[in-house]
Design a protein around this motif. Structure first.
Motif, mmCIF file in Angstrom:
data_model
loop_
_atom_site.group_PDB
_atom_site.id
_atom_site.type_symbol
_atom_site.label_atom_id
_atom_site.label_comp_id
_atom_site.label_asym_id
_atom_site.label_seq_id
_atom_site.Cartn_x
_atom_site.Cartn_y
_atom_site.Cartn_z
ATOM 1 N N GLU A 23 -6.187 12.494 -7.159
ATOM 2 C CA GLU A 23 -5.259 12.428 -6.030
ATOM 3 C C GLU A 23 -4.027 11.590 -6.367
ATOM 4 O OE1 GLU A 23 -7.465 11.016 -2.677
ATOM 5 O OE2 GLU A 23 -8.674 12.847 -2.542
ATOM 6 N N VAL A 24 -4.219 10.506 -7.103
ATOM 7 C CA VAL A 24 -3.087 9.679 -7.538
ATOM 8 C C VAL A 24 -2.156 10.506 -8.412
ATOM 9 C CG1 VAL A 24 -2.372 7.650 -8.860
ATOM 10 C CG2 VAL A 24 -4.376 7.515 -7.365
ATOM 11 N N HIS A 25 -2.730 11.244 -9.353
ATOM 12 C CA HIS A 25 -1.941 12.125 -10.218
ATOM 13 C C HIS A 25 -1.119 13.104 -9.375
ATOM 14 C CE1 HIS A 25 -0.947 15.569 -12.712
ATOM 15 N NE2 HIS A 25 -1.753 16.293 -11.970
ATOM 16 N N GLU A 26 -1.732 13.705 -8.379
ATOM 17 C CA GLU A 26 -1.039 14.683 -7.532
ATOM 18 C C GLU A 26 0.101 14.027 -6.758
ATOM 19 O OE1 GLU A 26 -0.244 18.484 -6.564
ATOM 20 O OE2 GLU A 26 -1.851 17.866 -7.901
ATOM 21 N N ALA B 111 10.522 4.854 -10.456
ATOM 22 C CA ALA B 111 9.373 3.942 -10.564
ATOM 23 C C ALA B 111 9.122 3.216 -9.249
ATOM 24 C CB ALA B 111 9.605 2.942 -11.694
ATOM 25 N N GLU B 112 10.179 2.778 -8.588
ATOM 26 C CA GLU B 112 10.044 2.082 -7.305
ATOM 27 C C GLU B 112 9.423 2.994 -6.251
ATOM 28 O OE1 GLU B 112 9.785 -1.106 -5.179
ATOM 29 O OE2 GLU B 112 10.999 -1.317 -7.000
ATOM 30 N N CYS B 113 9.840 4.236 -6.207
ATOM 31 C CA CYS B 113 9.293 5.202 -5.260
ATOM 32 C C CYS B 113 7.807 5.431 -5.523
ATOM 33 C CB CYS B 113 10.071 6.513 -5.339
ATOM 34 S SG CYS B 113 9.490 7.754 -4.163
ATOM 35 N N ILE B 114 7.437 5.586 -6.774
ATOM 36 C CA ILE B 114 6.034 5.778 -7.134
ATOM 37 C C ILE B 114 5.209 4.579 -6.691
ATOM 38 C CG2 ILE B 114 4.407 5.951 -9.070
ATOM 39 C CD1 ILE B 114 6.630 7.618 -10.521
ATOM 40 N N GLU C 215 4.923 4.421 -2.778
ATOM 41 C CA GLU C 215 4.065 5.473 -2.222
ATOM 42 C C GLU C 215 2.583 5.218 -2.516
ATOM 43 O OE1 GLU C 215 4.735 8.250 -0.343
ATOM 44 O OE2 GLU C 215 6.809 7.614 -0.155
ATOM 45 N N ILE C 216 2.281 4.745 -3.706
ATOM 46 C CA ILE C 216 0.888 4.456 -4.043
ATOM 47 C C ILE C 216 0.361 3.313 -3.189
ATOM 48 C CG2 ILE C 216 -0.665 3.579 -5.838
ATOM 49 C CD1 ILE C 216 0.959 5.272 -7.845
ATOM 50 N N THR D 218 -4.599 1.548 0.372
ATOM 51 C CA THR D 218 -4.592 0.139 0.791
ATOM 52 C C THR D 218 -5.585 -0.714 0.012
ATOM 53 O OG1 THR D 218 -6.117 0.663 2.603
ATOM 54 C CG2 THR D 218 -3.755 0.709 3.101
ATOM 55 N N VAL D 219 -6.510 -0.098 -0.724
ATOM 56 C CA VAL D 219 -7.462 -0.865 -1.532
ATOM 57 C C VAL D 219 -6.829 -1.390 -2.821
ATOM 58 C CG1 VAL D 219 -9.504 0.305 -0.611
ATOM 59 C CG2 VAL D 219 -8.396 1.171 -2.686
ATOM 60 N N ILE D 220 -5.666 -0.881 -3.179
ATOM 61 C CA ILE D 220 -4.974 -1.348 -4.388
ATOM 62 C C ILE D 220 -4.204 -2.610 -4.040
ATOM 63 C CG2 ILE D 220 -3.199 -0.814 -6.105
ATOM 64 C CD1 ILE D 220 -3.997 2.155 -5.796
ATOM 65 N N ASP D 221 -4.495 -3.691 -4.753
ATOM 66 C CA ASP D 221 -3.834 -4.968 -4.511
ATOM 67 C C ASP D 221 -2.522 -5.101 -5.275
ATOM 68 O OD1 ASP D 221 -5.861 -6.045 -2.809
ATOM 69 O OD2 ASP D 221 -7.096 -6.383 -4.587
#
Length: 120
Positions: A55-58, A76-79, A82-83, A88-91
């Motif tokens: 899903e991250v790849h997509e 890079a900032e947009c990526i 968005e991620i 929300t589990v990514i710190d």
């Protein structure tokens, strides 16, 4: 903190300062390092307790191939934004965007920008 790394994902995008770059397009490489707690996913062998990297790849593919930026810094900032907004589990995360063939007379493996972004 644990990490998940997606290495050298390749996409075809239309990014660059010059109009011709945004018209013809070229390859871009994206590397991600996602920092999150993977303990429960590892203990329980449960995809719902981690980040689905397909899903991250997509998500990244839709940004790189579906939008146009003049600067790879903006891409890079947009990526990163968005991620972090989606997962929300990514710190914290690191995004590397490599443009392997910038349009000037030089022979090298490309130019890379690297952004480190965190939720805190």
């Amino acid at each position: 903190m644990d990490k998940m790394t997606l290495t050298r994902m390749e996409y075809y995008g239309y990014h660059g300062v010059f109009e011709e770059e945004r018209k013809l397009g070229q390859r871009f490489y994206i590397d991600l390092e996602l920092r999150l707690d993977l303990r429960q996913a590892g203990i329980n062998d449960d995809l719902t307790q981690t980040v689905n990297y397909a899903e991250v790849h997509e998500l990244v593919k839709n940004i790189v191939e579906g939008r146009s930026f003049k600067l790879i810094e903006a891409l890079a900032e947009c990526i990163a934004s968005e991620i972090l907004a989606t997962y929300t589990v990514i710190d914290e995360l690191t995004v590397k965007v490599t443009k392997p063939h910038p349009p000037f007379d030089i022979h090298f493996e490309g130019v890379t920008v690297e952004l480190l972004r965190s939720r805190k």
